[in-house]
Design an enzyme around this catalytic site. Structure first.
Site, PDB file in Angstrom:
ATOM      1  N   ASP A  67      -6.569   2.270   7.583  1.00  0.00           N
ATOM      2  CA  ASP A  67      -7.268   1.521   7.082  1.00  0.00           C
ATOM      3  C   ASP A  67      -7.375   0.040   7.714  1.00  0.00           C
ATOM      4  O   ASP A  67      -6.632   0.274   8.860  1.00  0.00           O
ATOM      5  CB  ASP A  67      -7.406   0.840   6.216  1.00  0.00           C
ATOM      6  CG  ASP A  67      -5.702   1.405   4.731  1.00  0.00           C
ATOM      7  OD1 ASP A  67      -4.904   0.654   5.442  1.00  0.00           O
ATOM      8  OD2 ASP A  67      -5.647   0.936   3.787  1.00  0.00           O
ATOM      9  N   ASN A 133      -0.934  -0.455  -7.968  1.00  0.00           N
ATOM     10  CA  ASN A 133      -2.197   0.342  -8.963  1.00  0.00           C
ATOM     11  C   ASN A 133      -2.366   1.553  -8.828  1.00  0.00           C
ATOM     12  O   ASN A 133      -4.148   1.966  -9.284  1.00  0.00           O
ATOM     13  CB  ASN A 133      -3.655  -0.810  -9.043  1.00  0.00           C
ATOM     14  CG  ASN A 133      -4.066  -0.445  -7.930  1.00  0.00           C
ATOM     15  OD1 ASN A 133      -4.028  -0.078  -6.354  1.00  0.00           O
ATOM     16  ND2 ASN A 133      -5.463  -1.407  -7.884  1.00  0.00           N
ATOM     17  N   HIS A 135      -2.926   2.275  -5.472  1.00  0.00           N
ATOM     18  CA  HIS A 135      -4.163   3.421  -4.214  1.00  0.00           C
ATOM     19  C   HIS A 135      -3.400   3.426  -3.556  1.00  0.00           C
ATOM     20  O   HIS A 135      -2.238   3.268  -3.099  1.00  0.00           O
ATOM     21  CB  HIS A 135      -4.994   1.533  -4.273  1.00  0.00           C
ATOM     22  CG  HIS A 135      -4.915   0.772  -3.060  1.00  0.00           C
ATOM     23  ND1 HIS A 135      -4.301  -0.973  -3.508  1.00  0.00           N
ATOM     24  CD2 HIS A 135      -3.194   0.733  -2.887  1.00  0.00           C
ATOM     25  CE1 HIS A 135      -3.691  -1.396  -2.731  1.00  0.00           C
ATOM     26  NE2 HIS A 135      -2.988  -0.418  -1.922  1.00  0.00           N
ATOM     27  N   GLU A 140      -8.956   2.814  -4.476  1.00  0.00           N
ATOM     28  CA  GLU A 140      -8.715   2.007  -5.540  1.00  0.00           C
ATOM     29  C   GLU A 140      -9.229   2.880  -6.657  1.00  0.00           C
ATOM     30  O   GLU A 140      -9.129   3.713  -6.159  1.00  0.00           O
ATOM     31  CB  GLU A 140      -9.130   0.634  -5.503  1.00  0.00           C
ATOM     32  CG  GLU A 140      -9.653  -0.386  -4.289  1.00  0.00           C
ATOM     33  CD  GLU A 140      -7.777  -1.586  -4.611  1.00  0.00           C
ATOM     34  OE1 GLU A 140      -6.614  -0.844  -5.006  1.00  0.00           O
ATOM     35  OE2 GLU A 140      -7.462  -2.181  -3.931  1.00  0.00           O
TER      36      GLU A 140
HETATM   37  C1  GLP Z   1      -2.639  -2.302   1.777  1.00  0.00           C
HETATM   38  C2  GLP Z   1      -2.385  -1.436   2.562  1.00  0.00           C
HETATM   39  C3  GLP Z   1      -1.852   0.432   1.855  1.00  0.00           C
HETATM   40  C4  GLP Z   1      -0.174   0.021   1.097  1.00  0.00           C
HETATM   41  C5  GLP Z   1      -0.250  -1.170   0.370  1.00  0.00           C
HETATM   42  C6  GLP Z   1       0.824  -1.256  -0.539  1.00  0.00           C
HETATM   43  O1  GLP Z   1      -2.823  -2.409   0.310  1.00  0.00           O
HETATM   44  N1  GLP Z   1      -3.477  -1.231   2.699  1.00  0.00           N
HETATM   45  O2  GLP Z   1      -1.412   1.167   3.068  1.00  0.00           O
HETATM   46  O3  GLP Z   1       0.281   1.457   0.485  1.00  0.00           O
HETATM   47  O4  GLP Z   1      -0.395  -1.796   0.751  1.00  0.00           O
HETATM   48  O5  GLP Z   1       1.989  -2.774   0.371  1.00  0.00           O
HETATM   49  P1  GLP Z   1       3.169  -2.780   0.286  1.00  0.00           P
HETATM   50  O6  GLP Z   1       3.796  -1.885   0.907  1.00  0.00           O
HETATM   51  O7  GLP Z   1       3.130  -4.043   0.940  1.00  0.00           O
HETATM   52  O8  GLP Z   1       3.654  -2.957  -1.166  1.00  0.00           O
END
Ligand code: GLP
Length: 240
Positions: A67, A133, A135, A140
């Protein structure tokens, strides 16, 4: 789904990097799906070490990231292109022309990204993080399980959680371009990492919950070759 429980994020990074390194050795032209966020940073650090100290060869691999924020140029310090260069690509012998990240600027035909993945032979190994959440990528709660790469709205909770990376509230992107859940499920193998107690509820839904679009991660229960690496804190609701 194979579940590996580790001590902490550092160990998760070691275990994940070992699996990725093994796959690269088996297939030097592997197509990797990559993720951003704080979780995979230790994995990338370990891969950098393996390249620099053990000559792990990235020169023939291809990568597709999950993404990118809508509206951020690749040079923006919070763009995922910038993140990938900083945390991985600038430190390994990868051909940057073979590293793909959805454009946050050119939003004409996001599904073209899925065609590019297909033309490259599909993703052999997809690395994933996990949102609080549930995702995955930026898919989402409520996202269709049939979704392909698209411009998506971020949940309010995601926007709030990302705001720590931006100096003003106005700068925090509210939309992103993300590979869809169907795009992710097409990967031949999936490796998801989740660490910390704030991921425990999502991990519960990922492993034991009902398969529902309200918890996007739950779709991974239907994937035949998924491994999740979680620390004790993220695993805390599984035993109950
Ligand atoms: C963002 C990214 C996800 C990632 C998520 C969790 O939303 N688009 O790919 O898995 O954050 O982030 P973190 O690893 O900082 O908890």
């Amino acid at each position: 789904m194979e579940v590996i429980i580790v001590k902490d994020n550092q160990e998760a990074g070691t275990v994940a990097a070992n699996i990725i390194a093994e796959r690269i050795k088996q297939n030097p032209k592997i197509v990797l799906g990559l993720a951003t966020g704080s979780t995979p940073i230790t994995t990338y650090q370990t891969l950098v070490k393996k390249c620099q100290e053990d000559n792990l060869d990235f020169s023939r691999i291809t990568t597709f990231n999950l993404d990118e924020y809508k509206g951020l140029l690749p040079t923006h310090e919070q763009s995922y292109r910038y993140f990938m260069n900083q945390n991985l690509f600038d430190h390994i012998n990868i051909n940057k022309a073979q590293t793909f990240i959805p454009s946050g600027i050119d939003l004409q035909d996001p599904e073209q990204y899925d065609n590019s993945i297909e033309s490259a032979g599909g993703i052999d190994l997809q690395l994933l993080g996990l949102g609080v959440n549930g995702h995955v990528g930026f898919n989402e709660p409520g996202t269709s399980f049939d979704s392909k790469t698209a411009v998506v709205d971020l949940a309010q909770s995601t926007i709030s959680s990302n705001s720590r990376f931006f100096s003003t509230k106005e700068e925090v992107p509210t939309q992103a371009v993300s590979m869809g859940l169907a795009s992710i499920m097409n990967a031949k193998e999936i490796l998801l990492i989740a660490t910390g107690s704030n991921k425990a509820e999502a991990v519960y839904h990922l492993v034991k919950g009902k398969v529902t679009e309200q918890w996007p991660c739950s779709i991974l229960q239907k994937h035949s070759n998924t491994t999740i690496i979680i620390d004790k804190k993220a695993a805390s609701l599984l035993e109950k």
